[in-house]
Design a protein around this motif. Sequence first.
Motif, PDB file in Angstrom:
ATOM      1  N   ILE A 157      15.401  -3.946  -8.446  1.00 27.65           N
ATOM      2  CA  ILE A 157      15.784  -5.018  -7.510  1.00 27.65           C
ATOM      3  C   ILE A 157      14.544  -5.509  -6.751  1.00 27.65           C
ATOM      4  N   LYS A 158      14.110  -6.701  -6.673  1.00 25.87           N
ATOM      5  CA  LYS A 158      13.013  -7.561  -5.976  1.00 25.87           C
ATOM      6  C   LYS A 158      13.652  -8.444  -4.837  1.00 25.87           C
ATOM      7  N   PRO A 159      12.975  -8.267  -3.778  1.00 26.10           N
ATOM      8  CA  PRO A 159      12.944  -9.141  -2.597  1.00 26.10           C
ATOM      9  C   PRO A 159      12.392 -10.605  -3.007  1.00 26.10           C
ATOM     10  N   GLY A 164       3.308  -7.051  -1.443  1.00 20.52           N
ATOM     11  CA  GLY A 164       2.674  -5.811  -1.260  1.00 20.52           C
ATOM     12  C   GLY A 164       3.638  -4.795  -1.655  1.00 20.52           C
ATOM     13  N   GLY A 165       4.283  -5.000  -2.644  1.00 20.08           N
ATOM     14  CA  GLY A 165       5.218  -3.736  -3.268  1.00 20.08           C
ATOM     15  C   GLY A 165       6.455  -3.060  -2.320  1.00 20.08           C
ATOM     16  N   LYS A 166       6.610  -4.150  -1.326  1.00 21.54           N
ATOM     17  CA  LYS A 166       7.724  -3.647  -0.317  1.00 21.54           C
ATOM     18  C   LYS A 166       8.876  -3.998  -0.763  1.00 21.54           C
ATOM     19  N   LEU A 199      16.667  -9.756  -9.730  1.00 21.53           N
ATOM     20  CA  LEU A 199      16.758  -8.504 -10.667  1.00 21.53           C
ATOM     21  C   LEU A 199      15.850  -8.798 -11.801  1.00 21.53           C
ATOM     22  N   GLU A 200      14.988  -7.762 -12.133  1.00 21.52           N
ATOM     23  CA  GLU A 200      14.108  -7.772 -13.258  1.00 21.52           C
ATOM     24  C   GLU A 200      14.476  -6.619 -13.980  1.00 21.52           C
ATOM     25  N   LYS A 201      14.234  -6.801 -15.291  1.00 24.33           N
ATOM     26  CA  LYS A 201      14.427  -5.583 -16.493  1.00 24.33           C
ATOM     27  C   LYS A 201      13.008  -4.683 -15.862  1.00 24.33           C
ATOM     28  N   TRP A 202      13.261  -3.447 -15.842  1.00 28.43           N
ATOM     29  CA  TRP A 202      12.124  -2.403 -15.424  1.00 28.43           C
ATOM     30  C   TRP A 202      11.367  -2.090 -16.903  1.00 28.43           C
ATOM     31  N   LEU A 203      10.019  -2.452 -16.817  1.00 30.72           N
ATOM     32  CA  LEU A 203       9.468  -2.522 -18.058  1.00 30.72           C
ATOM     33  C   LEU A 203       8.426  -1.114 -17.813  1.00 30.72           C
ATOM     34  N   GLU A 204       8.726  -0.311 -18.955  1.00 31.93           N
ATOM     35  CA  GLU A 204       8.070   0.974 -18.853  1.00 31.93           C
ATOM     36  C   GLU A 204       6.618   0.929 -19.440  1.00 31.93           C
ATOM     37  N   ARG A 207       0.763  -2.645 -17.816  1.00 31.53           N
ATOM     38  CA  ARG A 207      -0.373  -2.861 -16.907  1.00 31.53           C
ATOM     39  C   ARG A 207      -0.135  -3.934 -16.090  1.00 31.53           C
ATOM     40  N   HIS A 208      -0.521  -4.106 -15.020  1.00 36.47           N
ATOM     41  CA  HIS A 208      -0.683  -5.552 -14.209  1.00 36.47           C
ATOM     42  C   HIS A 208      -2.008  -6.202 -14.597  1.00 36.47           C
ATOM     43  N   VAL A 209      -2.020  -7.395 -15.077  1.00 40.35           N
ATOM     44  CA  VAL A 209      -3.129  -8.127 -15.473  1.00 40.35           C
ATOM     45  C   VAL A 209      -2.776  -9.569 -14.740  1.00 40.35           C
ATOM     46  N   VAL A 231      -4.384   0.446 -11.528  1.00 43.67           N
ATOM     47  CA  VAL A 231      -4.614   1.442 -10.927  1.00 43.67           C
ATOM     48  C   VAL A 231      -3.828   1.208  -9.498  1.00 43.67           C
ATOM     49  N   GLN A 232      -2.379   1.834  -9.307  1.00 41.88           N
ATOM     50  CA  GLN A 232      -1.687   1.680  -8.299  1.00 41.88           C
ATOM     51  C   GLN A 232      -1.021   3.060  -7.752  1.00 41.88           C
ATOM     52  N   ARG A 233      -0.625   2.839  -6.248  1.00 41.45           N
ATOM     53  CA  ARG A 233       0.047   3.810  -5.751  1.00 41.45           C
ATOM     54  C   ARG A 233       1.217   3.274  -5.197  1.00 41.45           C
ATOM     55  N   LEU A 274      -1.846 -15.886 -10.813  1.00 40.07           N
ATOM     56  CA  LEU A 274      -0.647 -15.561 -11.488  1.00 40.07           C
ATOM     57  C   LEU A 274      -0.697 -14.105 -12.115  1.00 40.07           C
ATOM     58  N   GLU A 275       0.363 -13.462 -11.632  1.00 36.63           N
ATOM     59  CA  GLU A 275       0.444 -11.896 -11.879  1.00 36.63           C
ATOM     60  C   GLU A 275       1.457 -11.895 -13.189  1.00 36.63           C
ATOM     61  N   PHE A 276       1.039 -10.919 -14.048  1.00 34.48           N
ATOM     62  CA  PHE A 276       1.608 -10.591 -15.361  1.00 34.48           C
ATOM     63  C   PHE A 276       1.785  -9.086 -15.499  1.00 34.48           C
ATOM     64  N   ILE A 287       5.217 -12.154 -13.525  1.00 36.43           N
ATOM     65  CA  ILE A 287       5.964 -11.687 -12.502  1.00 36.43           C
ATOM     66  C   ILE A 287       5.747 -12.666 -10.996  1.00 36.43           C
ATOM     67  N   GLU A 288       4.586 -13.153 -10.650  1.00 38.14           N
ATOM     68  CA  GLU A 288       4.746 -13.675  -9.577  1.00 38.14           C
ATOM     69  C   GLU A 288       3.420 -14.525  -9.293  1.00 38.14           C
ATOM     70  N   ILE A 289       3.294 -15.464  -8.650  1.00 37.01           N
ATOM     71  CA  ILE A 289       2.152 -16.184  -8.232  1.00 37.01           C
ATOM     72  C   ILE A 289       1.614 -15.884  -6.630  1.00 37.01           C
TER      73      ILE A 289
END
Length: 459
Positions: A157-159, A164-166, A199-204, A207-209, A231-233, A274-276, A287-289
């Motif tokens: 579920i995404k706002p 910022g991952g919130k 909503l987005e499908k959760w992809l297992e 990588r974030h590129v 490399v994310q927390r 542009l994030e993928f 995923i987003e710009i």
Amino acid sequence: MIQRVLIANRGEIAVRVLRACRSMGIEAVVAHSEADADSRAVLMADESICIGPAESARSYLSAASVISAALVSGCDAIHPGYGFLSEDDAFAEMTRAHDLIFIGPSPEVLEKFASKAGTRELLAAQGLPMVPGSHGMLRDDAHALEEAERVGYPLLIKPSAGGGGKGMRMVRTPRELQQALTVCRSEARAAFGDDSLYLEKWLERTRHVEVQVLIDQHGNGVHIGERDCSVQRRHQKIVEEAPSPAIDDATRTELAESAVAAAMAAGYENVGTLEFLVDGDGNYYFIEINARIQVEHPVTEMLSGIDIVAEQIRLAAGEELGYSQDAVRLRGHAIEFRINAEDVRHDFQPQAGLVEHYVPPGGAGIRMETHLYSGYDVPPYYDSLLGKLIVWGPDREAAVARSRVALRELLVEGIATNIPFHRAILEDETFLSGGFDTNLLDRKGAAAFLAAVEPEGEA
Ligand code: ADP
């Protein structure tokens, strides 16, 4: 051309923008809150102006205060940095209504790309592959459940106004979805003043590129390659690098070219990212710009020699890009480490207080972007980013070797920082192999990470 810029931000990015202005012969005025009166950007500035109390809602986020400050100090443009008002189309519109240049995309472009759910549809229409997800925003719980069935679990579920991952939450069943919706709505409302969700499908194991683009107002655009921010927390970036160790050259080229082409066709302009997400087979999904300068932009500057902030200022002033894709050359490998004031041994609790001693690292390929100085009192009101260490080497191995040296040299005394954690990352076999995904840190657990490489107490 722009003569005088109001920098409406703080911390390391205010210093970064100030330097770009100076190198272009542009005067800079730093707008600051009462809590930032002794900040490095203020100390370095030709001129500074207080725009309100510590609380950002009444200073850095107050459109009226920022615009008045620009007018009073005789500026002809405003640089919003990142966060705060940087992607706010109403603010950009107000800026223009006062005959000031907003250094970023036009208000129309910002509005067009304001919602993440809307942006997905715009770019899907240009042929960019999307993470499967809901069509548009979720109207209510019934609509959410219906869309969830169609897309399939697990889901994220995404706002729609998120950043910022919130406010994101992963759910595996309809029951979990129903329970999470209420919480996510109120979290999104509190964090972004907007409770629309998608909503987005959760992809297992992805990588974030992301792809950096520069697009002028005259129909010219280039990409400056990709950055890998896997490399994310807890969905927040900690280390970024380029080129991505996970994709081959054919995918690299295809990803970057399709990103800039789709952004241009959809009407995007100025600097943007542009994030993928990229899966193990090299398939990529948008995923987003981010319609602004990003924290990790120096990684790309190290490879390309392009000053992205200077380009952003030029493009906002209406200048032509002036070069084509062939002129963009990327060399070597760069890694950025976000230096945060946080106690890595106590759940990464944000820290504030006096920096008694700060010594930056040096040497070939080493760059520090920071507002730190010895004697600086880190205020408790803002995010915990103290700066960024960016390291360049002819290849990844060389960049890693130089990073180890730099992270040993870098001294921040007085408050706890995540420097020990970065040292730990550089000893991790999976990180070193390049074959990791965005869950590397969370899966292993920060504590195990630290314990494995650095005995308690040494840091
Ligand atoms: P934000 O704007 O809040 O930073 P993003 O959409 O950029 O949110 O996502 C942040 C991170 O969350 C990504 O880099 C990735 O690690 C994770 N993520 C986002 N969407 C998905 C997804 N559909 N499946 C798996 N992980 C995701």
